[in-house]
Structure formats: structure tokens, C-alpha cells
Design a protein around this motif. Sequence first.
Motif, mmCIF file in Angstrom:
data_model
loop_
_atom_site.group_PDB
_atom_site.id
_atom_site.type_symbol
_atom_site.label_atom_id
_atom_site.label_comp_id
_atom_site.label_asym_id
_atom_site.label_seq_id
_atom_site.Cartn_x
_atom_site.Cartn_y
_atom_site.Cartn_z
ATOM 1 N N ASP A 49 -6.314 1.065 9.228
ATOM 2 C CA ASP A 49 -5.722 2.575 10.296
ATOM 3 C C ASP A 49 -4.698 3.410 9.465
ATOM 4 O O ASP A 49 -3.897 2.382 9.647
ATOM 5 C CB ASP A 49 -5.273 1.818 11.646
ATOM 6 N N LEU A 50 -5.110 4.752 8.762
ATOM 7 C CA LEU A 50 -4.229 5.265 8.304
ATOM 8 C C LEU A 50 -3.173 5.995 9.085
ATOM 9 O O LEU A 50 -1.932 6.052 8.459
ATOM 10 C CB LEU A 50 -4.707 6.254 7.881
ATOM 11 N N ASP A 51 -2.995 5.634 10.406
ATOM 12 C CA ASP A 51 -1.928 6.421 11.304
ATOM 13 C C ASP A 51 -1.142 4.874 11.274
ATOM 14 O O ASP A 51 0.268 5.604 12.278
ATOM 15 C CB ASP A 51 -2.370 6.307 12.898
ATOM 16 N N ASP A 52 -1.018 3.523 11.210
ATOM 17 C CA ASP A 52 -0.143 2.451 10.616
ATOM 18 C C ASP A 52 0.043 2.433 9.925
ATOM 19 O O ASP A 52 0.100 2.059 9.037
ATOM 20 C CB ASP A 52 -1.069 1.500 11.632
ATOM 21 N N PRO A 53 1.721 2.684 9.549
ATOM 22 C CA PRO A 53 2.843 2.797 8.731
ATOM 23 C C PRO A 53 2.230 1.755 7.861
ATOM 24 O O PRO A 53 1.913 2.124 6.998
ATOM 25 C CB PRO A 53 4.028 3.245 8.521
ATOM 26 N N ASP A 54 2.154 0.066 8.178
ATOM 27 C CA ASP A 54 2.232 -0.546 7.295
ATOM 28 C C ASP A 54 1.007 -1.164 6.872
ATOM 29 O O ASP A 54 0.014 -1.335 5.678
ATOM 30 C CB ASP A 54 2.500 -2.146 8.359
ATOM 31 N N MET A 59 -3.480 -0.579 2.826
ATOM 32 C CA MET A 59 -4.966 -0.263 1.930
ATOM 33 C C MET A 59 -4.329 0.516 0.752
ATOM 34 O O MET A 59 -5.658 -0.348 0.047
ATOM 35 C CB MET A 59 -4.999 0.932 2.609
ATOM 36 N N TYR A 60 -3.395 1.110 0.694
ATOM 37 C CA TYR A 60 -2.771 1.544 -1.260
ATOM 38 C C TYR A 60 -2.496 0.739 -1.753
ATOM 39 O O TYR A 60 -3.017 1.141 -3.334
ATOM 40 C CB TYR A 60 -1.569 2.556 -0.091
ATOM 41 N N GLU A 61 -2.305 -0.359 -1.199
ATOM 42 C CA GLU A 61 -1.650 -1.215 -2.582
ATOM 43 C C GLU A 61 -3.654 -2.146 -2.823
ATOM 44 O O GLU A 61 -3.091 -2.237 -4.324
ATOM 45 C CB GLU A 61 -0.926 -2.208 -1.691
ATOM 46 N N ASN A 62 -3.671 -1.884 -2.028
ATOM 47 C CA ASN A 62 -5.489 -3.247 -2.862
ATOM 48 C C ASN A 62 -5.883 -1.971 -3.372
ATOM 49 O O ASN A 62 -6.560 -2.750 -4.082
ATOM 50 C CB ASN A 62 -5.817 -2.735 -1.185
ATOM 51 N N LEU A 82 0.342 9.390 -1.165
ATOM 52 C CA LEU A 82 0.458 8.457 -2.168
ATOM 53 C C LEU A 82 2.346 8.533 -2.433
ATOM 54 O O LEU A 82 3.102 7.469 -2.799
ATOM 55 C CB LEU A 82 0.664 8.715 -3.434
ATOM 56 N N ILE A 83 2.945 10.056 -3.320
ATOM 57 C CA ILE A 83 3.646 10.561 -3.111
ATOM 58 C C ILE A 83 4.884 9.646 -2.736
ATOM 59 O O ILE A 83 6.056 8.934 -2.832
ATOM 60 C CB ILE A 83 4.260 12.095 -3.930
ATOM 61 N N ARG A 84 4.944 10.211 -0.843
ATOM 62 C CA ARG A 84 5.355 10.113 0.096
ATOM 63 C C ARG A 84 6.019 8.045 0.277
ATOM 64 O O ARG A 84 6.916 7.497 0.504
ATOM 65 C CB ARG A 84 5.209 10.413 1.568
ATOM 66 N N VAL A 85 4.953 7.607 -0.158
ATOM 67 C CA VAL A 85 4.975 5.574 0.071
ATOM 68 C C VAL A 85 5.220 5.236 -0.469
ATOM 69 O O VAL A 85 5.556 4.369 -0.699
ATOM 70 C CB VAL A 85 3.347 5.087 1.388
ATOM 71 N N TRP A 86 5.185 5.307 -2.124
ATOM 72 C CA TRP A 86 5.276 5.039 -2.920
ATOM 73 C C TRP A 86 6.559 4.058 -3.476
ATOM 74 O O TRP A 86 6.145 2.699 -3.789
ATOM 75 C CB TRP A 86 5.662 6.173 -4.374
ATOM 76 N N PRO A 87 8.010 4.388 -3.088
ATOM 77 C CA PRO A 87 8.805 3.264 -3.092
ATOM 78 C C PRO A 87 8.496 2.772 -1.704
ATOM 79 O O PRO A 87 9.303 1.147 -2.101
ATOM 80 C CB PRO A 87 10.296 3.951 -2.209
ATOM 81 N N ARG A 88 7.300 2.174 -1.360
ATOM 82 C CA ARG A 88 7.341 1.043 -0.311
ATOM 83 C C ARG A 88 6.471 0.241 -0.121
ATOM 84 O O ARG A 88 6.163 -1.130 0.353
ATOM 85 C CB ARG A 88 7.591 1.919 1.181
ATOM 86 N N LEU A 89 5.785 0.483 -1.546
ATOM 87 C CA LEU A 89 4.454 0.057 -1.684
ATOM 88 C C LEU A 89 4.564 -1.295 -3.054
ATOM 89 O O LEU A 89 5.685 -1.944 -3.702
ATOM 90 C CB LEU A 89 3.564 1.033 -2.556
ATOM 91 N N ASN A 90 4.483 -2.293 -2.692
ATOM 92 C CA ASN A 90 4.495 -3.620 -3.358
ATOM 93 C C ASN A 90 2.914 -3.897 -3.761
ATOM 94 O O ASN A 90 2.156 -4.147 -3.348
ATOM 95 C CB ASN A 90 4.672 -5.185 -1.830
#
Length: 108
Positions: A49-54, A59-62, A82-90
Motif C-alpha cells: 500500500d503506497l499510501d502507507d509510508p513504511d 517496496m522501493y528498497e526491494n 524516490l527523491i523524497r524518500v531517499w534519505p530514509r531507504l535502507n
Amino acid sequence: MTMTSPVVHLARPHRPVVVAGSLRELAGPEHGLVELPLRLWWGPPLAFDLDDPDALLWMYENVLREAVRAEELRAWLHGPTLIRVWPRLNLPRGVRAAWEARHRILTR
């Protein structure tokens, strides 16, 4: 004159990182439920669910770790997101280094 070969970043052993040529070409979904192909995601849950931040981060990490073709990146990732969430991606070091080397905006 010395020739140097380009640096190859690995997502994991023996798997080079695939990086989009442009963040603008990443036109994947921004909202809603997304079911990735089995090649990119093989475990529960079946949909993200892309509306759920986690869930979006997961999904992006995978996708960033498992993609082997640029078409997969274009289909499942959205450039501005991608730009917005980049700093939080593991991400594995190689994935982060490859993307940041190609797209300097991600290092900000």
C-alpha cells in the motif's frame, strides 16, 4: 595515458546495480496497492500500500535491490517520490553509491 574502468557497484554478490538514466523516466505508481512481479518480491504481503509510508519504503528498497532491467525501475518507481524518500531507504552500500553517483540530487 592510463585507462580506468568504470566502477561497478553491486546490489549483492555478482549482481550489478541497475540505475535509471534519468529520474524523470521513473513513472511508476504514486498511490494505491501495488503487486510486484514474483521476480522482484516473493514474500508476503502480496501487495504494498503506497499510501502507507513504511510499505512504500519497503517496496522501493526491494525494487532498487532486485531490479535487473531499467524497465523494472521505470514501471515500479516514481522519480519525485524516490527523491523524497531517499534519505530514509535502507539500502546496501553499493545500491546507494551507484544511485548517488549517477543522480547527485539524491545526496542532498
